[in-house]
Design an enzyme around this catalytic site. Structure first.
Site, short mmCIF file in Angstrom:
data_model
loop_
_atom_site.label_atom_id
_atom_site.label_comp_id
_atom_site.label_asym_id
_atom_site.label_seq_id
_atom_site.Cartn_x
_atom_site.Cartn_y
_atom_site.Cartn_z
N CYS A 5 79.57 -19.88 53.85
CA CYS A 5 78.71 -19.08 54.93
C CYS A 5 79.06 -20.07 56.18
O CYS A 5 78.92 -21.37 56.18
CB CYS A 5 77.19 -19.54 54.46
SG CYS A 5 76.03 -19.20 55.50
N ASP A 31 74.07 -19.78 70.75
CA ASP A 31 75.00 -18.63 70.20
C ASP A 31 76.18 -18.71 71.05
O ASP A 31 76.38 -18.94 72.20
CB ASP A 31 74.12 -17.43 70.55
CG ASP A 31 74.88 -16.09 69.82
OD1 ASP A 31 74.11 -15.49 69.03
OD2 ASP A 31 75.82 -15.91 70.13
N THR A 95 74.88 -9.66 61.26
CA THR A 95 76.35 -9.81 61.45
C THR A 95 76.57 -11.05 60.44
O THR A 95 77.85 -11.14 59.91
CB THR A 95 76.91 -9.87 62.45
OG1 THR A 95 76.78 -10.88 63.31
CG2 THR A 95 77.18 -8.37 63.09
N HIS A 100 68.49 -15.97 60.25
CA HIS A 100 68.54 -16.71 61.78
C HIS A 100 67.62 -16.02 62.71
O HIS A 100 67.75 -14.94 62.75
CB HIS A 100 69.74 -17.22 62.22
CG HIS A 100 70.61 -15.83 62.39
ND1 HIS A 100 71.25 -15.13 61.22
CD2 HIS A 100 70.75 -14.98 63.33
CE1 HIS A 100 72.16 -14.17 61.67
NE2 HIS A 100 71.89 -13.87 63.05
#
Ligand code: 5GP
Ligand code: ZN
Length: 114
Positions: A5, A31, A95, A100
């Site tokens: 992950c 991000d 995705t 989150h």
């Protein structure tokens, strides 16, 4: 930690990221492909594939996600408003399958989202 992950690896610092907040429950980082001047991802350390995989005992952690988003928005002076977004499932645009919350701010947002 769930094997393979991406966000569990970011939490474990096996993959570099710009971490902006950490506590025993949550971590938050910039991000990699920002969609607004502020674009932060806030994650529980506990691995959930999506909101659909959360249970009643996860109530506190899910509430804390939003409160940390509000705290980060205050720290960044997002006075004109900001948006928190949680995409759950491929059809909603998820995705990365570690739950989150997106915190987006610093520009005008339209409604409804695409
Ligand atoms: P989703 O589409 O699942 O709601 O959001 C996944 C987000 O993770 C996307 O906004 C994407 O830019 C971000 N992302 C994907 N890979 C990485 C990475 O390796 N590092 C960071 N910091 N963000 C990532
Ligand atoms: Zn994970």
């Amino acid at each position: 930690m769930s094997a393979n992950c991406l966000f569990c690896k970011i939490a474990a610092k096996q993959i570099p990221s710009k971490i902006v907040y950490e506590d025993p429950d949550l971590f938050a980082f910039e991000d990699i492909n920002p969609q607004a001047p502020t674009h932060i991802l806030i994650c529980p350390r506990k691995h959930f594939k999506s909101l659909a995989h959360a249970a009643p005992e996860d109530q506190a952690i899910l509430g804390k996600l939003q409160l940390v988003a509000a705290q980060l928005a205050r720290e960044r002076n997002l006075l004109d408003g900001y948006r928190t977004v949680l995409n759950s499932g491929e059809g909603a645009g998820q995705t990365v399958f570690h739950l989150h919350l997106h915190l987006l701010g610093g520009r005008h947002f339209r409604w409804p989202p695409g």
